[in-house]
Design a protein around this motif. Structure first.
Motif, mmCIF file in Angstrom:
data_model
loop_
_atom_site.group_PDB
_atom_site.id
_atom_site.type_symbol
_atom_site.label_atom_id
_atom_site.label_comp_id
_atom_site.label_asym_id
_atom_site.label_seq_id
_atom_site.Cartn_x
_atom_site.Cartn_y
_atom_site.Cartn_z
ATOM 1 N N MET A 177 0.923 -1.189 -0.085
ATOM 2 C CA MET A 177 0.040 0.078 -0.119
ATOM 3 C C MET A 177 0.848 1.288 0.001
ATOM 4 N N VAL A 178 0.538 2.184 -0.941
ATOM 5 C CA VAL A 178 1.354 3.336 -0.946
ATOM 6 C C VAL A 178 0.520 4.679 -0.657
ATOM 7 N N ALA A 179 1.041 5.767 -0.323
ATOM 8 C CA ALA A 179 0.172 7.002 0.195
ATOM 9 C C ALA A 179 -0.214 7.723 -1.208
ATOM 10 N N PRO A 180 -1.281 8.166 -1.453
ATOM 11 C CA PRO A 180 -1.644 8.783 -2.733
ATOM 12 C C PRO A 180 -0.951 10.002 -3.146
ATOM 13 N N LYS A 181 -0.528 10.653 -2.015
ATOM 14 C CA LYS A 181 0.149 12.202 -2.022
ATOM 15 C C LYS A 181 1.600 11.809 -2.556
ATOM 16 N N THR A 182 1.997 10.833 -1.849
ATOM 17 C CA THR A 182 3.717 10.748 -2.001
ATOM 18 C C THR A 182 4.130 9.638 -3.003
ATOM 19 N N ALA A 183 3.072 8.788 -3.641
ATOM 20 C CA ALA A 183 3.486 7.481 -4.191
ATOM 21 C C ALA A 183 4.731 7.851 -5.415
ATOM 22 N N ALA A 184 4.391 8.950 -5.997
ATOM 23 C CA ALA A 184 5.339 9.301 -7.089
ATOM 24 C C ALA A 184 6.742 9.499 -6.710
ATOM 25 N N ASP A 185 7.046 9.691 -5.515
ATOM 26 C CA ASP A 185 8.428 9.973 -5.118
ATOM 27 C C ASP A 185 8.994 8.745 -4.389
ATOM 28 N N ASP A 186 8.246 7.549 -4.172
ATOM 29 C CA ASP A 186 8.718 6.461 -3.448
ATOM 30 C C ASP A 186 9.867 5.764 -3.777
ATOM 31 N N LYS A 187 10.313 6.073 -5.129
ATOM 32 C CA LYS A 187 11.397 5.369 -5.812
ATOM 33 C C LYS A 187 12.720 5.817 -5.038
ATOM 34 N N THR A 188 12.499 7.303 -4.552
ATOM 35 C CA THR A 188 13.778 7.783 -4.017
ATOM 36 C C THR A 188 13.605 8.061 -2.549
ATOM 37 N N THR A 189 12.442 8.328 -2.024
ATOM 38 C CA THR A 189 12.134 8.562 -0.789
ATOM 39 C C THR A 189 10.625 7.879 -0.474
ATOM 40 N N PRO A 190 10.884 6.736 -0.016
ATOM 41 C CA PRO A 190 9.522 5.739 0.325
ATOM 42 C C PRO A 190 8.615 6.227 1.228
ATOM 43 N N VAL A 191 7.538 6.202 1.195
ATOM 44 C CA VAL A 191 6.478 6.762 2.539
ATOM 45 C C VAL A 191 5.491 5.478 2.629
ATOM 46 N N GLY A 192 5.600 4.687 3.671
ATOM 47 C CA GLY A 192 4.613 3.343 3.884
ATOM 48 C C GLY A 192 4.123 3.494 5.212
ATOM 49 N N THR A 193 3.491 2.469 5.814
ATOM 50 C CA THR A 193 3.005 2.561 6.946
ATOM 51 C C THR A 193 3.513 1.619 8.000
ATOM 52 N N GLY A 194 4.990 1.172 7.683
ATOM 53 C CA GLY A 194 5.395 0.313 8.542
ATOM 54 C C GLY A 194 6.423 0.700 9.573
ATOM 55 N N PRO A 195 7.162 -0.422 10.349
ATOM 56 C CA PRO A 195 7.634 0.018 11.687
ATOM 57 C C PRO A 195 8.803 0.834 11.571
ATOM 58 N N PHE A 196 9.489 0.934 10.209
ATOM 59 C CA PHE A 196 10.510 1.666 10.115
ATOM 60 C C PHE A 196 10.099 2.943 9.038
ATOM 61 N N LYS A 197 10.912 4.034 9.078
ATOM 62 C CA LYS A 197 10.480 5.127 8.348
ATOM 63 C C LYS A 197 11.847 5.243 7.441
ATOM 64 N N PHE A 198 11.908 5.768 6.342
ATOM 65 C CA PHE A 198 12.980 6.038 5.626
ATOM 66 C C PHE A 198 13.689 7.212 6.082
ATOM 67 N N ALA A 199 15.152 7.348 6.090
ATOM 68 C CA ALA A 199 15.855 8.276 6.680
ATOM 69 C C ALA A 199 16.750 8.773 5.556
ATOM 70 N N SER A 200 17.546 8.016 4.836
ATOM 71 C CA SER A 200 18.432 8.699 4.055
ATOM 72 C C SER A 200 18.908 7.404 3.056
ATOM 73 N N TRP A 201 19.408 7.904 2.094
ATOM 74 C CA TRP A 201 20.175 7.012 0.928
ATOM 75 C C TRP A 201 21.253 7.737 0.517
ATOM 76 N N ALA A 202 22.669 7.328 0.912
ATOM 77 C CA ALA A 202 23.738 7.720 0.359
ATOM 78 C C ALA A 202 23.991 6.759 -1.031
ATOM 79 N N LYS A 203 23.790 7.030 -2.245
ATOM 80 C CA LYS A 203 24.016 6.171 -3.287
ATOM 81 C C LYS A 203 25.346 5.707 -3.501
#
Length: 509
Positions: A177-203
Motif C-alpha cells: 500500500m502506498v500513500a496517494p500524495k507521495t507515491a510518485a516519489d517512492d522510488k527515492t523517498t519511500p513513504v509507507g505504514t511500516g515499523p520503520f521510516k525511510f531516513a536517507s540514501w547515500a547512493k
C-alpha cells in the motif's frame, strides 16, 4: 539525516537504579557508547537497489530493504510462508470466488501523516492494475474488474474470474500500500505504514531507516532505533567487514566458499536456510533438438545434481526435480523422476536420432552460480557425446534482450527468485516457448479454487508434468547463507519471500 539518541533503554535504566538501591556504596562504571548503542544495526547486502519502490520495479534488492520495514500490504507472508492479516484485519470471499471483502485496520497512518483507509487502498490497487501501470507483477491484479469502498474500513474487490492465488499475491512486495500524495516519489523517498521510516540514501553506499515511533501495530513495533543497509559487492570485503565488526549481519552472504572462514569466530554465527531461488537451465523448446522431449530428458539424466551443487555452490543447496521448492505448498521431491544415469541418457539420445550427440550454446549470466554450474554441466554432457559451448552474457540487459525478448538462445541458466512461480510455464509468451495444454489447464484450475489443500494437490500434478517434460533442467535451490552477531535475535533464517524483515530483530543485553 536523522540523529538518534544512544541513551540506555528504560528497562536498563530501571535495572541500574535497582542495583544502586540494593548495593549502596557500590561504584558503578559508566556504560561506553558502544555498549549503549545496541538499538542500532548495520546490515550488509551484495546488491544495491536501483530504487526503493517495489510497485514499479522487480529487483529483489528493493524488497530486501523496504518490504515489511517501510511498506506493508493488505496481507503479509510470514517466515513460515503463511499468509497473515496486516493492513486488512480480515476478509471474506464469496462462494463464487468473484467478490473479496476486506475489513481494514483503523487508526493507521502513513509516515507522512496521511491516513490509510479504503480510499488509499483503492488508490494503491488501481495504480497497480491501471492502463499506465508499470508494476512488475501487473498480472496479479488482472482479474480485478472493479473496486468499491462502502466506508473507510471496507474494501471490496469484484473479480472477472476466480483467482485462487489473489490473497497470496497481495502479500508480495509488488502489492504494498502506498500513500496517494507521495507515491510518485517512492522510488527515492519511500513513504509507507511500516515499523520503520525511510531516513536517507547515500547512493553507492547505504540506506538508513529509523524507527517509526507512531507505528500502528504496537505488538510488532520495531525494537531497533536505526538500521543501516550497507552495500558491499565483493565477497572478500563482505567477510572482512563482518570479522572486523563494521557489519553486524549479512543475511545473504554471497560466497559459499568463504562460509567456513567464520568457523571458530567467537562473535559470529552462520546459518543455512531455504530460499525460493530455483537454479534452472531453461531450454528453447521451439528449437531443434530441444523440441524433442527425449533430448531434454537425456540431458536431465546426464546431470548429477549433487556434483553441480558441489562445484557451483560449495555443496550448499537442495536438489530439485521440478520448478518448486520445499518451502512451497504441496511440494513433492521429483529428483527421482529422471535420475542421473549416463547409459539411459545415451540411449534416449540415440532414440531421438542423435547417437553421436550434438553441439549447442548456453548463454550464462555473470552471477557466480551460473558459469560455475555451466562448467560442471559441460563436463557431464561430454560424457554422453554432447558439446555445450558457454557464452558469458551480461545480466540483466543483454540477457533480458537475448532470452526474454528475442528468444535468441538454445539454453540459458538463471535463478528464478519469485515464490510459487511454477505458472511461468503457462505464460505465453515466456522464454522456454513451452506449450502444454494439460499443464495450462492445471494452472487455470488452481485459480478456480481458494482451498489450500485442493491447490496443493493441483500443484503436485503440475510438478510431475514438468519433471517428466523437462522444459528446463532442474538443478537446485540456492540456500540462504546468513552470517551475523551471536547476540542478534529475530533475523529470518529462511526466505519464503525476498526479505530482511527487521521489526522482530533485537540485541541480547
Amino acid at each position: 539525516m536523522i540523529k538518534l539518541s544512544f541513551a540506555p533503554s528504560a528497562r536498563l535504566a530501571r535495572r541500574l537504579s535497582l542495583s544502586a538501591a540494593l548495593s549502596a556504596g557500590l561504584v558503578m562504571t559508566a556504560m561506553t557508547p558502544a555498549e549503549a548503542a545496541k538499538t542500532t544495526l548495520n546490515l550488509g547486502m551484495s546488491v544495491e537497489p536501483t530504487g526503493l519502490d517495489p510497485t514499479i520495479a522487480a529487483p529483489v534488492a528493493i524488497g530486501q530493504v523496504i518490504w515489511q520495514n517501510v511498506f506493508e500490504g493488505l496481507v503479509t507472508i510470514d517466515q513460515a510462508g503463511k499468509i497473515q492479516p496486516q493492513l486488512a484485519k480480515s476478509w471474506e470471499i464469496s462462494p463464487d470466488g468473484l467478490t473479496y471483502t476486506f475489513k481494514l485496520q483503523t487508526g493507521v497512518k502513513f509516515h507522512d501523516g496521511e491516513a490509510f483507509d479504503a480510499a488509499s487502498a483503492k488508490f494503491s490497487l488501481d495504480r497497480a492494475r491501471g492502463a499506465d501501470s508499470v508494476n512488475p507483477q501487473k498480472r496479479f491484479f488482472a482479474s480485478i474488474a472493479s473496486i468499491d469502498t462502502p466506508d473507510a474500513e471496507t474494501l471490496v474487490l469484484h473479480l472477472s474470474a476466480p483467482t485462487g492465488s489473489l490473497i497470496y499475491w497481495l502479500g508480495w512486495p509488488a502489492s504494498v500500500m502506498v500513500a496517494p500524495k507521495t507515491a510518485a516519489d517512492d522510488k527515492t523517498t519511500p513513504v509507507g505504514t511500516g515499523p520503520f521510516k525511510f531516513a536517507s540514501w547515500a547512493k553507492g553506499d547505504k540506506v538508513e531507516l529509523a524507527r517509526n515511533a507512531d507505528y500502528w501495530n504496537k505488538d510488532a513495533a520495531a525494537k531497533l532505533d536505526k538500521v543501516t543497509f550497507r552495500f558491499i559487492a565483493d565477497p572478500q570485503a563482505q567477510a572482512a567487514a563482518l570479522k572486523s565488526g563494521d557489519l553486524d549481519a549479512f543475511p545473504e552472504f554471497a560466497a559459499p566458499e568463504l562460509m567456513s572462514s567464520f568457523d571458530g569466530d567467537a562473535r559470529l554465527v552462520t546459518r543455512i536456510g531455504n530460499t525460493e531461488l530455483k537454479v534452472v537451465a531453461g531450454m528453447n523448446t521451439a528449437k531443434k533438438p530441444f523440441d524433442d522431449k527425449r533430448v531434454r530428458q537425456a540431458l536431465m539424466m546426464a546431470i548429477d545434481r549433487k556434483t553441480v551443487i558441489d562445484g557451483a555452490w560449495s555443496g550448499l543447496g537442495t536438489p530439485i526435480g521440478s520448478h518448486y521448492t520445499p518451502n512451497d505448498p504441496g511440494y513433492q521431491d521429483m529428483t527421482g523422476v529422471l535420475p542421473y544415469d549416463v547409459e539411459k541418457a545415451k540411449a534416449l539420445l540415440a532414440e531421438a536420432g542423435y547417437p553421436n550427440g550434438f553441439t549447442f550454446t548456453i548463454k550464462s549470466p555473470q552471477m557466480a552460480y551460473a558459469p560455475r554450474s555451466a562448467q560442471v554441466m559441460q563436463a557431464m554432457f561430454a560424457e554422453i557425446g554432447v558439446t555445450m559451448n558457454i557464452e558469458p552474457t551480461e545480466f540483466p540487459a543483454k540477457w533480458v534482450q537475448d532470452i526474454m525478448k528475442d528468444r535468441n538462445f538454445d539454453m540459458t541458466i538463471v535463478a528464478h527468485a519469485e515464490p510459487l512461480d511454477i505458472d511461468i510455464y503457462a505464460r505465453d509468451p515466456y522464454y522456454f516457448n513451452y506449450k502444454n495444454p494439460a499443464f495450462n489447464a492445471l494452472m487455470k484450475k488452481v485459480q478456480e479454487t481458494a482451498d489450500p489443500a485442493a491447490q496443493s494437490a493441483i500443484y503436485g500434478e503440475a510438478q510431475k508434468i514438468l519433471a517428466e517434460d523437462v522444459p528446463a533442467l532442474y538443478l537446485f535451490v540456492m540456500p540462504k547463507l546468513g552470517v551475523w552477531d551471536k547476540k542478534l535475535k529475530g533475523l529470518w533464517e529462511n526466505e519464503p519471500i525476498p526479505s530482511n524483515v527487521l521489526s522482530g530483530v533485537s540485541w541480547d543485553e
